[in-house]
Design a protein around this motif. Structure first.
Motif, PDB file in Angstrom:
ATOM      1  N   VAL A  82       0.825  -1.209   0.000  1.00  0.00           N
ATOM      2  CA  VAL A  82       0.000   0.000   0.000  1.00  0.00           C
ATOM      3  C   VAL A  82       0.860   1.260   0.000  1.00  0.00           C
ATOM      4  O   VAL A  82       0.383   2.354  -0.327  1.00  0.00           O
ATOM      5  CB  VAL A  82      -0.961   0.020   1.210  1.00  0.00           C
ATOM      6  CG1 VAL A  82      -1.977  -1.103   1.103  1.00  0.00           C
ATOM      7  CG2 VAL A  82      -0.186  -0.088   2.528  1.00  0.00           C
ATOM      8  N   LYS A  83       2.149   1.117   0.354  1.00  0.00           N
ATOM      9  CA  LYS A  83       3.095   2.223   0.260  1.00  0.00           C
ATOM     10  C   LYS A  83       4.221   1.866  -0.707  1.00  0.00           C
ATOM     11  O   LYS A  83       5.378   2.227  -0.517  1.00  0.00           O
ATOM     12  CB  LYS A  83       3.661   2.565   1.643  1.00  0.00           C
ATOM     13  CG  LYS A  83       2.632   3.148   2.604  1.00  0.00           C
ATOM     14  CD  LYS A  83       3.262   3.556   3.928  1.00  0.00           C
ATOM     15  CE  LYS A  83       2.217   4.168   4.860  1.00  0.00           C
ATOM     16  NZ  LYS A  83       2.812   4.569   6.173  1.00  0.00           N
ATOM     17  N   THR A  84       3.838   1.168  -1.747  1.00  0.00           N
ATOM     18  CA  THR A  84       4.788   0.769  -2.782  1.00  0.00           C
ATOM     19  C   THR A  84       4.243   1.197  -4.143  1.00  0.00           C
ATOM     20  O   THR A  84       3.078   0.956  -4.458  1.00  0.00           O
ATOM     21  CB  THR A  84       5.011  -0.755  -2.769  1.00  0.00           C
ATOM     22  OG1 THR A  84       5.613  -1.130  -1.527  1.00  0.00           O
ATOM     23  CG2 THR A  84       5.907  -1.186  -3.908  1.00  0.00           C
ATOM     24  N   GLN A  85       5.082   1.832  -4.931  1.00  0.00           N
ATOM     25  CA  GLN A  85       4.708   2.246  -6.283  1.00  0.00           C
ATOM     26  C   GLN A  85       5.206   1.208  -7.275  1.00  0.00           C
ATOM     27  O   GLN A  85       6.384   0.832  -7.247  1.00  0.00           O
ATOM     28  CB  GLN A  85       5.320   3.616  -6.593  1.00  0.00           C
ATOM     29  CG  GLN A  85       4.850   4.728  -5.670  1.00  0.00           C
ATOM     30  CD  GLN A  85       5.715   5.962  -5.766  1.00  0.00           C
ATOM     31  OE1 GLN A  85       6.944   5.868  -5.811  1.00  0.00           O
ATOM     32  NE2 GLN A  85       5.092   7.127  -5.805  1.00  0.00           N
ATOM     33  N   ARG A  86       4.304   0.725  -8.117  1.00  0.00           N
ATOM     34  CA  ARG A  86       4.662  -0.285  -9.113  1.00  0.00           C
ATOM     35  C   ARG A  86       4.322   0.222 -10.508  1.00  0.00           C
ATOM     36  O   ARG A  86       3.230   0.738 -10.742  1.00  0.00           O
ATOM     37  CB  ARG A  86       3.921  -1.602  -8.846  1.00  0.00           C
ATOM     38  CG  ARG A  86       4.388  -2.319  -7.588  1.00  0.00           C
ATOM     39  CD  ARG A  86       3.633  -3.606  -7.340  1.00  0.00           C
ATOM     40  NE  ARG A  86       4.088  -4.256  -6.121  1.00  0.00           N
ATOM     41  CZ  ARG A  86       4.965  -5.247  -6.078  1.00  0.00           C
ATOM     42  NH1 ARG A  86       5.460  -5.740  -7.198  1.00  0.00           N
ATOM     43  NH2 ARG A  86       5.347  -5.767  -4.922  1.00  0.00           N
ATOM     44  N   ILE A 128       9.671   1.035  -3.141  1.00  0.00           N
ATOM     45  CA  ILE A 128       9.126   0.852  -1.793  1.00  0.00           C
ATOM     46  C   ILE A 128       9.346   2.136  -0.990  1.00  0.00           C
ATOM     47  O   ILE A 128      10.485   2.567  -0.795  1.00  0.00           O
ATOM     48  CB  ILE A 128       9.774  -0.351  -1.091  1.00  0.00           C
ATOM     49  CG1 ILE A 128       9.457  -1.645  -1.860  1.00  0.00           C
ATOM     50  CG2 ILE A 128       9.284  -0.465   0.342  1.00  0.00           C
ATOM     51  CD1 ILE A 128      10.017  -2.891  -1.206  1.00  0.00           C
ATOM     52  N   LEU A 129       8.264   2.736  -0.536  1.00  0.00           N
ATOM     53  CA  LEU A 129       8.319   4.002   0.182  1.00  0.00           C
ATOM     54  C   LEU A 129       8.515   3.783   1.677  1.00  0.00           C
ATOM     55  O   LEU A 129       8.241   2.697   2.201  1.00  0.00           O
ATOM     56  CB  LEU A 129       7.039   4.800  -0.070  1.00  0.00           C
ATOM     57  CG  LEU A 129       6.714   5.121  -1.533  1.00  0.00           C
ATOM     58  CD1 LEU A 129       5.370   5.823  -1.637  1.00  0.00           C
ATOM     59  CD2 LEU A 129       7.818   5.958  -2.158  1.00  0.00           C
ATOM     60  N   PRO A 130       8.993   4.799   2.394  1.00  0.00           N
ATOM     61  CA  PRO A 130       9.152   4.684   3.845  1.00  0.00           C
ATOM     62  C   PRO A 130       7.832   4.307   4.522  1.00  0.00           C
ATOM     63  O   PRO A 130       6.759   4.774   4.131  1.00  0.00           O
ATOM     64  CB  PRO A 130       9.608   6.084   4.266  1.00  0.00           C
ATOM     65  CG  PRO A 130      10.280   6.633   3.055  1.00  0.00           C
ATOM     66  CD  PRO A 130       9.498   6.095   1.884  1.00  0.00           C
TER      67      PRO A 130
END
Length: 287
Positions: A82-86, A128-130
């Protein structure tokens, strides 16, 4: 005028029957063979191998620059993150990862794992975001419903475009988990983070249990992943619908074969009884 070929035995159907569009046959430099042999030994023992120093600083900067404007969608569930951009359908949007998909250290391993004409199953850019939690453990070729233990039907790479650390979401793997049977692995006590500098890659078998790590740092962690499969299996990504004629004309010949413009003997991949390259518009690849 070509004379009809006479087939006397089913054994002959295992070879390349094409007259014009012959199968892509990769070549290996002698220096690379020794390195790949070492990588393959580690891969077979552990289920994964980390190879450092494959990408230069300029290549990394180019990938970051091309990826940045494409990173605009968060994951839809905790598996995607949910805090990862693909970024999906990468090959249609940029040429910047083409060389990663067909890197000789990678194809050298694939040549030893799979039958000729193996396919690219999918390609993604993953950021992958913090604050991202750890991804559930899984193995990548689990959607092929054949019981374990078995030989891998697929394999994957995760390229470190940023440095992979224990804190920023480095991919985690369970050594020797490619040898496990049908059990479902949820215990994370044996996971090992794939800590590696930017420009490195971790290559693992489709039967190896792994997952994205949690990002407890203050920075994002950018990666590129390419997955591959045996030539007689259905890939995850439908490149026939995704890739335009312009893209197909621009990608390397080896990658063109990997996205399905190839024949696995005797007939798998045909279009109207003929080689799929005959569907390409304009100047035909390999003509």
């Amino acid at each position: 005028m070509n004379q009809p070929k006479n087939i006397d035995s089913v054994v002959e159907l295992q070879g390349d029957l094409a007259r014009k569009h012959k199968a892509y046959v990769p070549t290996e430099a002698e220096a690379t063979k020794a390195l790949v042999a070492q990588d393959f030994e580690t891969l077979q023992r552990n289920g994964y191998v980390i190879i450092e120093g494959l990408l230069s600083d300029s290549e990394l900067e180019s990938i970051r620059a091309e990826a940045s404007p494409l990173l605009n969608k968060p994951g839809r569930n905790n598996f995607e993150g949910v805090k990862t951009q693909r970024v999906y359908n990468v090959l249609e949007q940029t040429r910047v990862i083409d060389s990663l998909a067909v890197h000789p250290r990678i194809t050298g391993l694939l040549n030893r794992l799979f039958q000729p004409n193996y396919l690219l199953s999918q390609a993604q850019i993953i950021n992958i975001l913090p604050g991202e939690a750890a991804q559930p453990l899984h193995y990548d070729d689990g959607f092929y419903p054949l019981p374990r233990p078995r030989k891998p039907l697929g394999a994957a790479t995760v390229w470190a475009i940023d440095e992979f650390t224990e804190d920023n979401g480095a991919t985690v793997l369970i050594p020797e988990s490619h040898l496990l049977g049908q059990e479902i692995v949820t215990d994370r006590s044996k996971v090992i983070p794939a800590v590696m500098p930017a420009g490195s890659v971790v290559f693992f078998l489709g039967t190896t249990w792994h997952g994205g790590g949690s990002n407890q740092s203050t920075s994002s962690r950018l990666a590129v992943t390419c997955q591959y499969c045996e030539p007689w299996l259905r890939p995850q990504e439908n490149f026939f619908l995704e890739l335009s004629q312009e893209t197909l004309a621009a990608i390397p010949e080896q990658l063109l074969s990997m996205v399905g413009y190839s024949i696995h003997p005797p007939f798998m991949g045909m279009v109207n009884g003929m080689h799929p390259k005959r569907t390409l518009s304009g100047k035909t690849k390999g003509s």
